[in-house]
Design a protein around this motif. Structure first.
Motif, short mmCIF file in Angstrom:
data_model
loop_
_atom_site.label_atom_id
_atom_site.label_comp_id
_atom_site.label_asym_id
_atom_site.label_seq_id
_atom_site.Cartn_x
_atom_site.Cartn_y
_atom_site.Cartn_z
N SER A 67 -22.76 -54.53 41.31
CA SER A 67 -22.69 -54.91 42.73
C SER A 67 -21.47 -55.78 43.01
CB SER A 67 -23.95 -55.70 43.12
OG SER A 67 -25.09 -54.95 42.81
N LEU A 68 -21.04 -56.56 42.00
CA LEU A 68 -19.92 -57.48 42.24
C LEU A 68 -18.66 -56.70 42.59
CD1 LEU A 68 -19.24 -60.46 42.29
CD2 LEU A 68 -18.55 -60.30 39.91
N ARG A 97 -30.88 -42.38 40.02
CA ARG A 97 -30.06 -43.56 40.33
C ARG A 97 -28.65 -43.11 40.70
NH1 ARG A 97 -32.35 -48.20 37.93
NH2 ARG A 97 -30.31 -49.18 37.70
N ARG A 98 -28.13 -42.09 39.98
CA ARG A 98 -26.79 -41.60 40.32
C ARG A 98 -26.79 -41.02 41.73
NH1 ARG A 98 -22.70 -43.45 38.28
NH2 ARG A 98 -21.40 -41.61 38.51
N LEU A 150 -26.31 -66.46 39.22
CA LEU A 150 -25.90 -66.31 40.62
C LEU A 150 -24.96 -65.11 40.79
CD1 LEU A 150 -26.00 -67.58 43.45
CD2 LEU A 150 -24.03 -68.96 42.85
N PHE A 151 -23.93 -65.01 39.95
CA PHE A 151 -23.00 -63.87 40.07
C PHE A 151 -23.18 -62.89 38.92
CE2 PHE A 151 -21.06 -65.72 43.58
CZ PHE A 151 -20.70 -67.04 43.32
N GLN A 152 -23.72 -63.40 37.79
CA GLN A 152 -23.77 -62.52 36.61
C GLN A 152 -24.71 -61.34 36.87
OE1 GLN A 152 -24.84 -64.50 32.88
NE2 GLN A 152 -22.79 -63.91 32.21
N ALA A 153 -25.81 -61.60 37.60
CA ALA A 153 -26.74 -60.49 37.88
C ALA A 153 -25.99 -59.38 38.62
CB ALA A 153 -27.91 -61.00 38.70
N ASP A 154 -25.17 -59.75 39.60
CA ASP A 154 -24.44 -58.72 40.36
C ASP A 154 -23.38 -58.06 39.49
OD1 ASP A 154 -25.86 -58.97 42.67
OD2 ASP A 154 -24.63 -60.61 43.42
N ARG A 155 -22.76 -58.83 38.60
CA ARG A 155 -21.71 -58.22 37.78
C ARG A 155 -22.32 -57.20 36.83
NH1 ARG A 155 -18.36 -58.54 33.34
NH2 ARG A 155 -16.13 -58.50 33.83
N HIS A 192 -14.30 -45.82 48.64
CA HIS A 192 -15.60 -46.00 48.01
C HIS A 192 -15.39 -45.90 46.51
CE1 HIS A 192 -18.67 -46.34 50.99
NE2 HIS A 192 -18.33 -45.24 51.64
N TYR A 193 -15.99 -46.81 45.75
CA TYR A 193 -15.82 -46.75 44.29
C TYR A 193 -17.19 -46.53 43.67
CZ TYR A 193 -15.01 -48.37 39.49
OH TYR A 193 -14.94 -48.46 38.12
N SER A 194 -17.31 -45.47 42.86
CA SER A 194 -18.59 -45.25 42.18
C SER A 194 -18.32 -45.20 40.69
CB SER A 194 -19.20 -43.93 42.66
OG SER A 194 -20.30 -43.61 41.83
N GLY A 195 -18.61 -46.31 40.01
CA GLY A 195 -18.28 -46.39 38.59
C GLY A 195 -19.48 -46.02 37.73
N HIS A 196 -19.44 -46.45 36.47
CA HIS A 196 -20.56 -46.12 35.56
C HIS A 196 -21.81 -46.86 36.01
CE1 HIS A 196 -17.54 -44.25 33.17
NE2 HIS A 196 -16.89 -45.36 32.95
N LEU A 197 -21.65 -48.05 36.61
CA LEU A 197 -22.83 -48.84 37.03
C LEU A 197 -23.18 -48.43 38.46
CD1 LEU A 197 -21.59 -52.28 35.68
CD2 LEU A 197 -23.24 -50.72 34.61
#
Lengths: 74, 229, 210, 252
Positions: B86-87, C141-142, B77-82, C75-80
């Motif tokens: 996205s989290l 993606r970036r 539920l949350f792990q996919a977003d983390r 706005h935060y743009s990290g490694h992910l």
């Protein structure tokens, strides 16, 4: 025609099983047709954007390469 | 032009996104029902094909199957977003996190819980339940499974940063879901054995769901805030 | 509008990552955070974004939207890249536009958010709008992550290694986007090793605690 | 149709495009004949009365459920051993159809069981193993839907299909091994069919109709699958091809 009418006391079961069978087969058939229509439109939209298949691919630069049949048939 | 978007649009956007993700390839929508069907099919192999016995334990089997199917479907539920970042953005989105968790739980219930409720009557046939008992079990599941999802969300939020959080989630959250199970099964059984009233346990079940819809999001939101390092 | 942070200290896993960090940034200016790896550049950005509670000190925005936390200005743009592969590029962007709130003020911040198609065109991936995000390359993606910064108007950009996985052409496009943002009154804080050729740029060097 | 020249998807699409209408017509004719014989020619059973007419759906559906799994098992071999390019397309196309036929055999069986045995469902060997087959079909479909890349998904499901194929003989002989409530096999038996020709012929015609239906739906599904793969490669190509030439300002 009389044979059709007197389906005996359990007519409900007979008719419902035929109805369910018809519904399932019709559902499957319609789903396949809809799926095909969705795929063909998506493919045509991509073709319109000038994206060629490998076999029909001309150099991406000059989009006017020979247009080969992409075999999508009817 | 964007201005503060009214509450409706971001809630709708989040709900639609979660549902779309659970239905598409890789989503877990119908896996819960398949697991539920598998559990119900396996039990007679152990308990034996005696239909009267199955009819007696039917409601309990359906409820335990639904409980396990819900809990085991919640670890992403949350792990996919983390995992995809996205989290972090949700924590910074400026939206009330409790409401975000509630919307995600409802979307997860619609994708996983609701199919269980719809499948319950069909599986009740396998357990040889009479129509009355089938109706009662389905009604109690319809009211009870949201509580399971909301309580499970707390476990999901707590184990969000753990690699193998799935089973730990179930272990953490099963104690809290015991009241839901007790009132659910007793309400379903009450429909069969006449003396015991159906309404009292059923209303308790509704109350538990309402409590869970408040406690769950708040606890899960708190756990999520601490989870980001 | 000003972003102020006083003697920030941050712990991670029981270890003091950095301490005594002071920074103050005017709107219309850029800040580069440099320092050896592991000195806490990413943690600093996450503290400014409000994702991590600082052990000491605090972050504040003067002249911003009072109800909104400093994090909601950023706005935060990290490694992910926060992208869902199952959703299409447009769906990803539309979701973030609807989901991320935009602070009312500061009025002085002139960069109006653009709609998704224009944002995708500006980062150069307009042609993939309908494709699932799973089919994008790392660079694309970036770029999609950068497009997210354009669809919601938030004054402060916190960029963690923005030029990673970008080729020369993309890097130049990114710098041009950042310049436009800074000229419009926004702020950019980037944790990176390459120098940023933006005009009002200051540098914050984090030293490893000796 | 030598399997070899079917290997090329484009030629398969052209070939199946021409064949499909004829297959559809043959299937419709077979169904018309079968239904006519079922309702007008076949006499009522002296015990069951008219409910025996459900058999003309139940038995063909059960046969098709197992035949479809055999098609998937052969496709699995095609994927793993002969590396036939269309094998996993055929397997993926057959799974939902197989699930539908199994579902039909379960539903018509329980609707037939209610008047005859008094209950919709009983946990006896044959019904249970058909239910297990149904779960295996759904499991295969679920596996197809979770693995993103079709080639890898093809290999994974091929292995699972072959492992599941062990279940097929169990169904076929389950009736004989466990002499339970369920009626023993009365058509395909060592000493020839044990039922009266006037009931046997409609059954065989309906079985033919169902088989033709399977091949029609299977071919349609395979064509969809080939189109889906083509769309996927096109999309992958579209994403990467244009970046090489795209510049940040207006893309052409």
């Amino acid at each position: 025609m009389t044979a059709l009418l007197d389906l005996g006391p359990h007519a409900g079961f007979i008719l419902s099983s035929y109805a369910i069978t018809l519904a399932t087969i019709a559902g499957l058939f319609l789903w396949l047709r809809m799926d095909r229509a969705r795929l063909v439109t998506a493919l045509e939209r991509l073709e319109a954007q000038g994206v060629r298949r490998r076999s029909g691919r001309s150099a991406t630069g000059n989009g006017a390469g020979p247009r080969t049949a992409t075999g999508s048939g009817r | 032009m964007s201005g503060p978007t009214p509450a409706g649009t971001w809630v709708g956007a989040l709900f639609a996104r979660e549902l779309r993700l659970s239905v598409r390839v890789g989503g877990g929508a119908l896996i819960g029902v398949l697991f539920f069907l598998a559990v119900i099919t396996v039990i007679p192999f152990g308990v034996g094909p005696d239909l009267n016995l199955l009819a007696r334990i039917g409601p309990a089997v359906l409820w335990i199957g639904a409980l396990l199917a819900t809990l085991l479907g919640l670890d992403r539920l949350f792990q996919a977003d983390r995992d995809d970042g996205s989290l972090d953005l949700m924590l910074m989105a400026g939206r009330p996190l409790e409401l975000v968790v509630l919307v995600k739980c409802l979307a997860h219930w619609a994708g996983t819980g609701l199919p269980l409720v719809i499948a319950a009557p069909v599986l009740a046939i396998f357990l040889n339940l009479e129509p009355l008992a089938t109706g009662a079990v389905t009604l109690t599941l319809a009211v009870g499974t949201p509580a399971l999802t909301l309580i499970g969300a707390i476990g999901a939020a707590l184990t969000v940063s753990l690699r193998r959080g799935g089973l730990l989630l179930a272990v953490l959250v099963i104690p809290f879901s015991i009241p839901v199970l007790i009132f659910g099964v007793s309400a379903a059984d009450a429909a069969i054995t006449d003396p015991t009233p159906f309404l009292t346990p059923f209303l308790f079940l509704c109350a538990l769901t309402l409590v869970a819809s408040v406690v769950g999001p708040f606890a899960a939101a708190m756990a999520l805030r601490f989870s980001s390092d | 509008m000003r972003l102020i942070a006083e003697n920030l200290a941050c712990d991670r896993g029981g270890r003091r990552v950095f301490a005594g960090v002071r920074l103050s940034l005017e709107s219309g200016a850029a800040l580069v955070v440099t320092g050896p790896n592991g000195v806490g550049k990413s943690s600093l950005l996450r503290v400014l974004a409000g994702l991590v509670q600082p052990a000491e000190g605090h972050v504040a925005i003067e002249g911003g939207d009072d109800e909104a936390t400093p994090g909601e200005h950023c706005h935060y743009s990290g490694h992910l890249d926060a992208l869902k592969p199952a959703l299409s590029v447009a769906e990803n962007l539309l979701f973030w536009r609807a989901f991320l709130s935009a602070p009312d003020e500061p009025a002085c911040f002139g960069l109006a958010p653009c709609d998704p198609e224009a944002a995708l065109e500006r980062v150069g991936i307009g042609h993939v709008a309908d494709l699932p995000a799973a089919y994008l390359s790392a660079g694309q993606r970036r770029r999609l992550a950068l497009a997210r910064l354009l669809v919601t108007a938030r004054p402060v950009w916190l960029l963690d290694e923005p030029t990673a996985a970008l080729d020369a052409a993309s890097e130049e496009a990114l710098t041009e986007l950042m310049r436009a943002h800074v000229n419009a009154g926004g702020m950019v804080i980037a944790a990176t090793h390459q120098p940023l050729d933006l005009d009002p740029v200051s540098t914050l060097r984090l030293e490893a605690a000796t | 149709m030598a399997i070899a020249d079917l290997a090329n998807p484009t030629r398969f699409m052209a070939l199946s495009g021409r064949l499909l209408p004829w297959l559809g017509i043959a299937c419709a004719l077979a169904f018309a004949a079968g239904l006519y014989m079922t309702f007008f020619v076949a006499p009522d059973d002296y015990q069951q009365g008219a409910t025996v007419k459900i058999m003309f759906l139940h038995v063909p559906a059960a046969w098709l459920a197992m035949m479809c799994y055999s098609v998937m098992a052969v496709s699995a071999l095609g994927t793993l051993i002969w590396k036939h390019p269309l094998a996993d397309v055929s397997a993926r196309a057959a799974a939902p159809i197989g699930a539908a036929f199994t579902f039909l055999s379960l539903i018509t069986g329980s609707l037939w069981g209610k008047p005859m045995w008094g209950t919709y469902w009983v946990w006896d060997a044959r019904l249970t193993s058909v239910l297990v087959l149904f779960i295996m079909y759904l499991g295969l479909i679920a596996l197809w839907r979770t693995v993103e890349d079709p080639i890898r998904a093809g290999k994974a499901t091929a292995v699972l299909t072959l492992v599941g194929a062990i279940n097929l003989p169990i169904i076929k002989f389950s009736v004989d091994w466990w002499n339970t409530l369920h009626q023993p096999a009365s058509v395909v038996r060592l000493d020839g069919p044990a039922i009266h020709p006037t009931i046997l012929w409609p059954l065989l015609v309906m079985a033919l109709a169902f088989t033709l239906l399977f091949f029609t739906l299977h071919m349609m599904a395979m064509r969809n699958e080939v189109l889906r793969r083509r769309l996927r490669t096109l999309q992958l190509g579209a994403a990467s091809a244009r970046t090489a030439t795209a510049r940040p300002q207006a893309a052409e």
